[in-house]
Design an enzyme around this catalytic site. Structure first.
Site, PDB file in Angstrom:
ATOM      1  N   HIS A  83       8.975  27.274  21.652  1.00  0.00           N
ATOM      2  CA  HIS A  83       9.254  27.191  20.225  1.00  0.00           C
ATOM      3  C   HIS A  83      10.771  27.252  20.031  1.00  0.00           C
ATOM      4  O   HIS A  83      11.363  26.398  19.401  1.00  0.00           O
ATOM      5  CB  HIS A  83       8.551  28.333  19.476  1.00  0.00           C
ATOM      6  N   PHE A 137      12.497  18.934  15.037  1.00  0.00           N
ATOM      7  CA  PHE A 137      12.248  20.312  15.425  1.00  0.00           C
ATOM      8  C   PHE A 137      13.441  20.853  16.227  1.00  0.00           C
ATOM      9  O   PHE A 137      13.940  21.956  15.996  1.00  0.00           O
ATOM     10  CB  PHE A 137      10.979  20.290  16.275  1.00  0.00           C
ATOM     11  N   GLU A 141      16.001  24.081  15.541  1.00  0.00           N
ATOM     12  CA  GLU A 141      16.201  25.202  16.466  1.00  0.00           C
ATOM     13  C   GLU A 141      17.679  25.358  16.842  1.00  0.00           C
ATOM     14  O   GLU A 141      18.196  26.473  16.882  1.00  0.00           O
ATOM     15  CB  GLU A 141      15.336  25.024  17.721  1.00  0.00           C
ATOM     16  N   LYS A 144      19.840  26.274  13.294  1.00  0.00           N
ATOM     17  CA  LYS A 144      19.538  27.587  12.698  1.00  0.00           C
ATOM     18  C   LYS A 144      19.734  28.722  13.687  1.00  0.00           C
ATOM     19  O   LYS A 144      20.250  29.780  13.338  1.00  0.00           O
ATOM     20  CB  LYS A 144      18.098  27.612  12.173  1.00  0.00           C
ATOM     21  N   HIS A 145      19.266  28.556  14.905  1.00  0.00           N
ATOM     22  CA  HIS A 145      19.281  29.659  15.878  1.00  0.00           C
ATOM     23  C   HIS A 145      20.327  29.468  16.977  1.00  0.00           C
ATOM     24  O   HIS A 145      21.090  30.376  17.274  1.00  0.00           O
ATOM     25  CB  HIS A 145      17.897  29.820  16.515  1.00  0.00           C
TER      26      HIS A 145
END
Ligand code: NAG
Length: 278
Positions: A83, A137, A141, A144-145
Protein backbone atom coordinates in the site's frame (compact mmCIF):
# COMPACT_ATOMS: atom_id res chain seq x y z
CA UNK A 1 -6.65 54.76 37.66
CA UNK A 2 -5.72 51.70 39.68
CA UNK A 3 -8.88 49.89 38.67
CA UNK A 4 -8.39 50.91 35.03
CA UNK A 5 -4.95 49.28 34.86
CA UNK A 6 -6.35 46.23 36.66
CA UNK A 7 -8.95 45.91 33.90
CA UNK A 8 -6.17 46.19 31.31
CA UNK A 9 -4.19 43.47 33.01
CA UNK A 10 -7.30 41.26 33.18
CA UNK A 11 -8.01 41.87 29.50
CA UNK A 12 -4.52 40.90 28.44
CA UNK A 13 -4.69 37.81 30.65
CA UNK A 14 -7.93 36.79 28.97
CA UNK A 15 -6.32 37.35 25.58
CA UNK A 16 -3.33 35.23 26.56
CA UNK A 17 -5.54 32.40 27.78
CA UNK A 18 -7.63 32.54 24.62
CA UNK A 19 -4.54 32.44 22.42
CA UNK A 20 -3.12 29.51 24.36
CA UNK A 21 -6.27 27.45 24.11
CA UNK A 22 -6.64 28.27 20.43
CA UNK A 23 -3.16 26.87 19.82
CA UNK A 24 -4.04 23.78 21.77
CA UNK A 25 -7.18 23.30 19.73
CA UNK A 26 -5.14 23.63 16.59
CA UNK A 27 -2.64 21.09 17.83
CA UNK A 28 -5.39 18.61 18.65
CA UNK A 29 -7.49 19.24 15.59
CA UNK A 30 -4.89 18.99 12.87
CA UNK A 31 -3.55 15.49 12.47
CA UNK A 32 -1.75 16.12 9.31
CA UNK A 33 -0.12 19.36 8.45
CA UNK A 34 -1.59 20.95 5.37
CA UNK A 35 0.03 21.94 2.13
CA UNK A 36 0.70 25.58 2.93
CA UNK A 37 3.06 24.52 5.69
CA UNK A 38 5.50 22.92 3.26
CA UNK A 39 8.92 22.65 4.85
CA UNK A 40 7.66 23.35 8.37
CA UNK A 41 6.92 19.80 9.43
CA UNK A 42 9.38 18.22 11.76
CA UNK A 43 11.24 15.09 10.82
CA UNK A 44 9.27 11.85 11.13
CA UNK A 45 10.00 9.26 13.84
CA UNK A 46 9.53 5.87 12.17
CA UNK A 47 8.22 4.08 9.09
CA UNK A 48 4.87 2.34 8.87
CA UNK A 49 4.94 -0.15 6.01
CA UNK A 50 1.37 -0.87 4.91
CA UNK A 51 0.43 -4.02 3.01
CA UNK A 52 -2.92 -4.93 1.46
CA UNK A 53 -4.61 -8.32 1.21
CA UNK A 54 -5.96 -8.65 -2.37
CA UNK A 55 -8.68 -11.20 -1.51
CA UNK A 56 -10.32 -8.61 0.76
CA UNK A 57 -9.50 -5.55 -1.34
CA UNK A 58 -11.07 -7.13 -4.41
CA UNK A 59 -14.23 -8.44 -2.82
CA UNK A 60 -16.25 -5.37 -3.68
CA UNK A 61 -14.89 -4.86 -7.16
CA UNK A 62 -17.70 -3.69 -9.38
CA UNK A 63 -15.80 -2.03 -12.21
CA UNK A 64 -12.78 -3.07 -14.14
CA UNK A 65 -10.14 -1.04 -15.90
CA UNK A 66 -6.49 -1.63 -16.81
CA UNK A 67 -5.20 0.01 -13.61
CA UNK A 68 -7.21 -2.23 -11.29
CA UNK A 69 -5.14 -5.13 -9.95
CA UNK A 70 -8.32 -7.09 -9.19
CA UNK A 71 -9.06 -7.31 -12.90
CA UNK A 72 -6.10 -9.37 -14.04
CA UNK A 73 -7.86 -12.71 -14.12
CA UNK A 74 -5.45 -15.51 -13.31
CA UNK A 75 -2.66 -12.91 -12.94
CA UNK A 76 -4.44 -11.11 -10.11
CA UNK A 77 -2.25 -10.83 -6.98
CA UNK A 78 -2.42 -13.73 -4.53
CA UNK A 79 -0.05 -12.40 -1.86
CA UNK A 80 0.05 -9.25 0.24
CA UNK A 81 0.85 -6.26 -1.96
CA UNK A 82 2.24 -2.85 -1.05
CA UNK A 83 0.00 0.00 0.00
CA UNK A 84 2.75 2.41 0.95
CA UNK A 85 5.66 3.32 3.18
CA UNK A 86 4.45 6.00 5.57
CA UNK A 87 6.65 8.18 7.73
CA UNK A 88 4.83 8.59 11.07
CA UNK A 89 5.29 10.35 14.40
CA UNK A 90 5.40 8.46 17.70
CA UNK A 91 2.31 10.30 18.95
CA UNK A 92 0.12 8.70 16.31
CA UNK A 93 0.07 11.63 13.90
CA UNK A 94 1.99 11.96 10.66
CA UNK A 95 3.40 14.57 8.33
CA UNK A 96 2.08 14.84 4.77
CA UNK A 97 2.88 16.64 1.52
CA UNK A 98 6.28 17.74 2.81
CA UNK A 99 8.27 18.68 -0.22
CA UNK A 100 7.09 20.16 -3.49
CA UNK A 101 8.00 17.19 -5.61
CA UNK A 102 5.50 16.28 -8.27
CA UNK A 103 5.26 12.58 -9.10
CA UNK A 104 7.08 11.81 -12.34
CA UNK A 105 6.62 8.33 -13.75
CA UNK A 106 9.78 8.71 -15.85
CA UNK A 107 11.92 8.70 -12.71
CA UNK A 108 10.78 5.20 -11.86
CA UNK A 109 10.55 3.75 -15.38
CA UNK A 110 12.96 0.94 -14.50
CA UNK A 111 10.76 -0.10 -11.57
CA UNK A 112 7.40 -0.08 -13.33
CA UNK A 113 7.18 -3.83 -13.96
CA UNK A 114 7.80 -4.58 -10.28
CA UNK A 115 5.44 -1.82 -9.17
CA UNK A 116 2.63 -3.10 -11.41
CA UNK A 117 3.03 -6.52 -9.88
CA UNK A 118 3.71 -5.77 -6.23
CA UNK A 119 2.23 -2.30 -5.73
CA UNK A 120 -1.06 -2.40 -7.67
CA UNK A 121 -4.04 -0.19 -7.14
CA UNK A 122 -7.27 -2.04 -6.45
CA UNK A 123 -9.55 0.62 -7.82
CA UNK A 124 -10.40 2.42 -11.00
CA UNK A 125 -10.20 6.16 -11.08
CA UNK A 126 -7.61 8.54 -9.79
CA UNK A 127 -6.65 9.55 -6.31
CA UNK A 128 -5.84 12.86 -4.65
CA UNK A 129 -2.28 14.08 -4.74
CA UNK A 130 -0.57 17.12 -3.27
CA UNK A 131 0.92 18.74 -6.32
CA UNK A 132 -0.53 17.03 -9.39
CA UNK A 133 -4.16 17.40 -8.30
CA UNK A 134 -5.24 13.88 -9.10
CA UNK A 135 -3.24 10.98 -10.30
CA UNK A 136 -2.06 7.44 -9.96
CA UNK A 137 -2.02 5.54 -6.68
CA UNK A 138 1.81 5.80 -6.80
CA UNK A 139 1.61 9.58 -7.22
CA UNK A 140 -0.56 9.78 -4.10
CA UNK A 141 1.84 7.66 -2.07
CA UNK A 142 4.93 9.59 -3.16
CA UNK A 143 3.54 13.11 -2.83
CA UNK A 144 1.57 12.65 0.40
CA UNK A 145 3.88 10.26 2.27
CA UNK A 146 7.11 9.73 0.37
CA UNK A 147 8.07 13.40 0.39
CA UNK A 148 8.03 13.26 4.21
CA UNK A 149 10.58 10.47 4.52
CA UNK A 150 13.45 12.93 4.17
CA UNK A 151 16.34 12.71 5.07
CA UNK A 152 16.24 8.89 5.11
CA UNK A 153 14.72 8.67 1.65
CA UNK A 154 15.67 11.61 -0.52
CA UNK A 155 13.93 11.24 -3.86
CA UNK A 156 11.14 9.53 -5.72
CA UNK A 157 13.25 6.73 -7.16
CA UNK A 158 14.69 5.90 -3.72
CA UNK A 159 11.23 5.93 -2.17
CA UNK A 160 9.92 3.27 -4.54
CA UNK A 161 13.09 1.15 -4.64
CA UNK A 162 13.47 1.24 -0.84
CA UNK A 163 9.87 0.15 -0.41
CA UNK A 164 10.22 -2.68 -2.93
CA UNK A 165 13.36 -3.88 -1.14
CA UNK A 166 11.54 -3.94 2.21
CA UNK A 167 8.77 -5.89 0.56
CA UNK A 168 11.18 -8.53 -0.77
CA UNK A 169 13.05 -8.74 2.52
CA UNK A 170 9.98 -9.04 4.77
CA UNK A 171 7.79 -11.54 2.97
CA UNK A 172 4.70 -11.61 5.18
CA UNK A 173 2.83 -14.00 2.87
CA UNK A 174 5.62 -16.54 3.19
CA UNK A 175 5.70 -16.25 6.98
CA UNK A 176 1.95 -16.84 7.19
CA UNK A 177 2.04 -19.74 4.72
CA UNK A 178 4.84 -21.43 6.61
CA UNK A 179 2.87 -21.10 9.84
CA UNK A 180 -0.10 -22.79 8.18
CA UNK A 181 -2.19 -19.67 7.54
CA UNK A 182 -3.12 -20.25 3.93
CA UNK A 183 -5.60 -18.24 1.88
CA UNK A 184 -9.03 -19.82 2.23
CA UNK A 185 -12.66 -18.90 1.88
CA UNK A 186 -13.72 -21.27 4.62
CA UNK A 187 -10.99 -21.29 7.30
CA UNK A 188 -10.77 -18.81 10.17
CA UNK A 189 -7.47 -18.25 11.94
CA UNK A 190 -6.74 -16.86 15.40
CA UNK A 191 -5.53 -13.25 15.12
CA UNK A 192 -3.09 -13.95 17.96
CA UNK A 193 -1.55 -16.80 15.94
CA UNK A 194 -0.99 -14.59 12.92
CA UNK A 195 0.53 -11.88 15.10
CA UNK A 196 2.86 -14.41 16.79
CA UNK A 197 4.02 -15.83 13.46
CA UNK A 198 5.10 -12.34 12.36
CA UNK A 199 6.65 -11.59 15.76
CA UNK A 200 8.70 -14.80 15.61
CA UNK A 201 9.88 -14.12 12.07
CA UNK A 202 10.63 -10.39 12.28
CA UNK A 203 10.92 -9.74 16.04
CA UNK A 204 8.35 -6.98 15.93
CA UNK A 205 4.62 -6.76 16.54
CA UNK A 206 2.53 -5.93 13.46
CA UNK A 207 -0.93 -4.41 13.37
CA UNK A 208 -3.74 -5.91 11.33
CA UNK A 209 -6.85 -4.21 10.02
CA UNK A 210 -9.93 -6.09 8.96
CA UNK A 211 -13.07 -5.62 6.98
CA UNK A 212 -15.56 -7.64 9.05
CA UNK A 213 -13.45 -10.74 9.76
CA UNK A 214 -11.35 -10.56 6.60
CA UNK A 215 -7.77 -9.29 6.89
CA UNK A 216 -7.58 -6.11 4.85
CA UNK A 217 -4.22 -4.58 5.77
CA UNK A 218 -1.11 -5.50 7.70
CA UNK A 219 1.26 -2.89 9.06
CA UNK A 220 4.91 -3.50 9.86
CA UNK A 221 6.97 -0.77 11.46
CA UNK A 222 10.63 0.11 11.06
CA UNK A 223 13.07 2.45 12.74
CA UNK A 224 14.77 4.94 10.48
CA UNK A 225 17.59 2.46 9.96
CA UNK A 226 15.01 -0.08 8.74
CA UNK A 227 15.30 -2.37 11.73
CA UNK A 228 11.85 -3.75 12.59
CA UNK A 229 10.06 -2.21 15.58
CA UNK A 230 6.71 -2.77 17.25
CA UNK A 231 3.61 -1.08 15.99
CA UNK A 232 2.71 1.76 18.34
CA UNK A 233 0.00 0.78 20.72
CA UNK A 234 -2.20 3.72 21.57
CA UNK A 235 -3.54 3.01 25.00
CA UNK A 236 -6.67 4.53 26.42
CA UNK A 237 -8.96 3.51 29.29
CA UNK A 238 -11.38 1.73 26.91
CA UNK A 239 -8.76 -0.04 24.86
CA UNK A 240 -5.96 -1.23 27.02
CA UNK A 241 -4.70 -4.13 25.01
CA UNK A 242 -3.41 -4.78 21.55
CA UNK A 243 -6.32 -6.79 20.27
CA UNK A 244 -9.03 -4.31 21.04
CA UNK A 245 -7.08 -1.57 19.27
CA UNK A 246 -7.10 -3.57 16.05
CA UNK A 247 -10.21 -3.55 13.89
CA UNK A 248 -10.02 -7.36 13.68
CA UNK A 249 -12.06 -9.89 15.63
CA UNK A 250 -10.34 -12.77 17.46
CA UNK A 251 -10.69 -15.09 14.46
CA UNK A 252 -9.94 -13.77 11.00
CA UNK A 253 -9.97 -14.98 7.43
CA UNK A 254 -7.59 -14.57 4.49
CA UNK A 255 -10.05 -14.81 1.61
CA UNK A 256 -9.01 -16.02 -1.81
CA UNK A 257 -9.98 -13.65 -4.56
CA UNK A 258 -12.06 -15.30 -7.19
CA UNK A 259 -12.76 -13.14 -10.19
CA UNK A 260 -16.49 -12.58 -10.25
CA UNK A 261 -16.46 -11.86 -13.96
CA UNK A 262 -17.11 -8.18 -13.47
CA UNK A 263 -17.80 -6.32 -16.69
CA UNK A 264 -15.06 -4.05 -17.88
CA UNK A 265 -17.26 -1.02 -17.61
CA UNK A 266 -15.17 1.96 -18.55
CA UNK A 267 -17.05 4.20 -16.14
CA UNK A 268 -14.29 4.67 -13.63
CA UNK A 269 -15.55 5.45 -10.19
CA UNK A 270 -13.65 8.00 -8.16
CA UNK A 271 -12.39 6.45 -4.99
CA UNK A 272 -11.03 7.22 -1.61
CA UNK A 273 -8.35 5.13 0.05
CA UNK A 274 -9.68 3.45 3.12
CA UNK A 275 -7.56 2.97 6.20
CA UNK A 276 -5.07 5.44 5.00
CA UNK A 277 -3.84 8.70 6.36
CA UNK A 278 -4.84 10.84 3.41
C1 NAG B 1 7.03 -14.51 -0.90
O1 NAG B 1 7.04 -15.88 -0.57
C2 NAG B 1 6.18 -16.67 -1.38
C3 NAG B 1 6.13 -18.05 -0.77
O2 NAG B 1 7.40 -18.56 -0.55
C4 NAG B 1 6.68 -16.64 -2.82
O3 NAG B 1 5.85 -17.40 -3.65
C5 NAG B 1 6.70 -15.19 -3.29
O4 NAG B 1 7.27 -15.10 -4.57
C6 NAG B 1 7.49 -14.30 -2.33
N1 NAG B 1 7.25 -12.94 -2.69
C7 NAG B 1 8.22 -12.07 -2.96
C8 NAG B 1 7.77 -10.73 -3.34
O5 NAG B 1 9.39 -12.34 -2.90
Amino acid sequence: MASFSLILIRLSLVAAVLTASFCQLKAIGIREVVDDAVGEQREFDYFNFALQWPGTQCKNTRHCCPSNGCCRGSNAPTEFTIHGLWPDYNDGTWPSCCKKSKFDEKEISTLLDALEKYWPSYRCGSTSTCYSGEGLFWAHEWEKHGTCSFPVVRDEYSYFSTTLNLYFKYNVTRVLNEAGYLPSNTEKYPLGGIVSAIQNAFHATPKLDCSKDAVNELHLCFYKDFKPRDYIIERSPENDNYFSSSSCPKYVSLPVYTSSGVDDATAAIPWILENEPL
